[in-house]
Design an enzyme around this catalytic site. Structure first.
Site: not given
Ligand code: RNT
Ligand code: ZN
Length: 417
Positions: A184, A225, A227, A258, A261, A285, A293, A295, A325
């Site tokens: 990433w 990955e 985004k 992810d 993303h 993820h 994003d 997380d 993640d």
């Protein structure tokens, strides 16, 4: 009623629908979740010249007790793992190398810098996954790495990624289970670009160089990955979804999706079936975006359940590599791991406790009334009783009793740091 008695009752309810709960449990035991080490120290890592977190990602909060040595991080992971049913994997980043106090540039990292991790993984029966770290570094200060206009910088990151694939291969060989090495990069621009093509062309060429080096797929699998945006790359991200989707398909690499993303109304659950039609394997993820994003720790929400359903009903438990993640520094970090991972497993279990084949059949027949009715009714089936039984059987705390252990660990260990 005891856990066993509750379980027996629940089993009967599911058996009525042809679901063999004992078989479900056996199956669930063998589904590994790749637990990201970076929740334990706010993506700090152990580099000698530690730099501040960069790359358009951010950890907020300052809950006490974060791990600041490899020993502490491993001890915290062990604590969390003891509260999570099943055998799992740990996902490392290059910044978690152990270099004995020496400065080792990222493009010089070697398997020997991860010997302690491998030894520990063996002792604990864990697989390991890996990520080159293309952020928190002076050569990534302008938010550009593999697409950098400066060739020297680009070469540095290319070499770091090649070395990373070899470290992944080393993990795979040592542990008898292939490592997923995921790339990433943060590359992008804050403001509207005047040229979207040139950086993407450079990224493509960099990836070609990285993957030109042979690494045995028996031991290492490569993923990329994408985004949609990041802090400081709001207008343009070089490694977009279309970019990597095309790259992965053409070059036989894994796409890593992810869940934070994509555009806010876009869901990863709706992408899985399309991905599975065109590639053998897919990586995830699992995270929880809140407005962006962000997380947040994964909770048992509708999207998590839908992701699990897509994996289970498409018979893809061995084709979708499930990684987590998230990074929340505003709560106890061991609890964060425990909550997020237990939820991922719960979601898989609940997806297995649905008459998926029958529901598919109803859809084929156009019987949408019964489809909706049953999907709703199954939401209140006694899935919790099966989850409790599973935890007990796997020797981990049942229900919220794990929290007492985290509280004790906080008093005895975390607060003394
Ligand atoms: C960032 C990506 C990436 C990182 C980790 C630390 O937006 O999701 O996976 O979170 O590599
Ligand atoms: Zn991610």
């Amino acid at each position: 009623m005891s856990i066993q008695e509750n379980y027996e009752l629940a089993k009967k309810a599911y058996e009525k629908w042809g679901i063999n709960v004992d078989e479900v449990i056996e199956k669930l035991k063998n589904v590994p979740i790749s637990i990201h080490c970076w929740q334990g120290d706010d993506i700090g890592g152990f580099e000698v010249n530690q730099k501040e977190l960069s790359g358009g990602i951010s950890v907020t909060g300052n809950y006490p007790g974060k791990a600041s040595t490899p020993e502490e991080l491993r001890a915290d992971l062990e604590k969390a793992l003891s509260l999570i049913p099943g055998k799992h994997r740990v996902n490392l980043h290059a910044i978690y190398a152990e270099t004995n106090g020496e400065v080792v540039e990222r493009d010089q990292l070697e398997p020997k810098h991860f010997e302690n991790w491998v030894k520990w993984a063996k002792e604990n029966g864990l697989g390991l996954d890996y990520n080159p770290t293309l952020f928190s570094h002076p050569k990534a200060d302008d938010g550009l790495t593999l697409s950098h206009p400066n060739e020297e910088f680009r070469e540095f990151w290319i070499n770091h990624c090649i070395g990373s694939r070899k470290i992944g291969e080393y993990f795979g060989k040592e542990l008898g289970t292939p490592a997923l090495t995921n790339i990433w990069i943060p590359d992008g621009y804050k403001d509207i670009p005047s040229d979207r093509l040139t950086p993407r062309k450079r990224l493509k060429e960099s990836l070609d160089k990285i993957f030109a080096v042979e690494v045995d797929e028996k031991y290492n699998l490569d993923a990329v990955e994408s985004k949609v945006f990041g802090l400081g790359s709001e207008s343009y991200v070089v490694g977009s979804h279309e970019f990597y989707l095309n790259y992965a398909m053409k070059n036989d690499k894994l796409c890593l999706l992810d869940t934070g993303h994509y555009h806010p109304t876009e869901t990863v659950s709706n992408k899985i079936s399309s991905m599975l039609l065109f590639s053998e394997k897919l990586a995830l993820h699992v995270s929880r975006p809140v407005r962006w994003d962000s997380d947040h720790v994964v909770i048992l929400d509708d999207e998590l359940k839908e992701i699990a359903l897509e994996i289970v009903r498409n018979d893809a438990l061995d084709r979708v590599i499930i990684g987590l993640d998230f990074f929340d520094a505003s709560i106890n970090r061991v609890a964060a791991w425990t909550i997020g991972t237990r939820n991922m497993i719960k979601a898989l279990l609940s997806a297995m406790l649905v008459p998926n084949e029958y529901l598919k059949q109803l859809q084929e027949e156009g019987n949408f009334t019964e489809r909706l009715a049953l999907m709703e009714e199954f939401k209140t089936y006694p899935f919790g009783a099966v989850w409790d039984y599973y935890c007990e059987k796997m020797g981990v705390p049942v229900k919220e009793s794990w929290l007492e252990e985290v509280k004790a660990y906080e008093q005895e260990v975390l607060l003394k740091r």
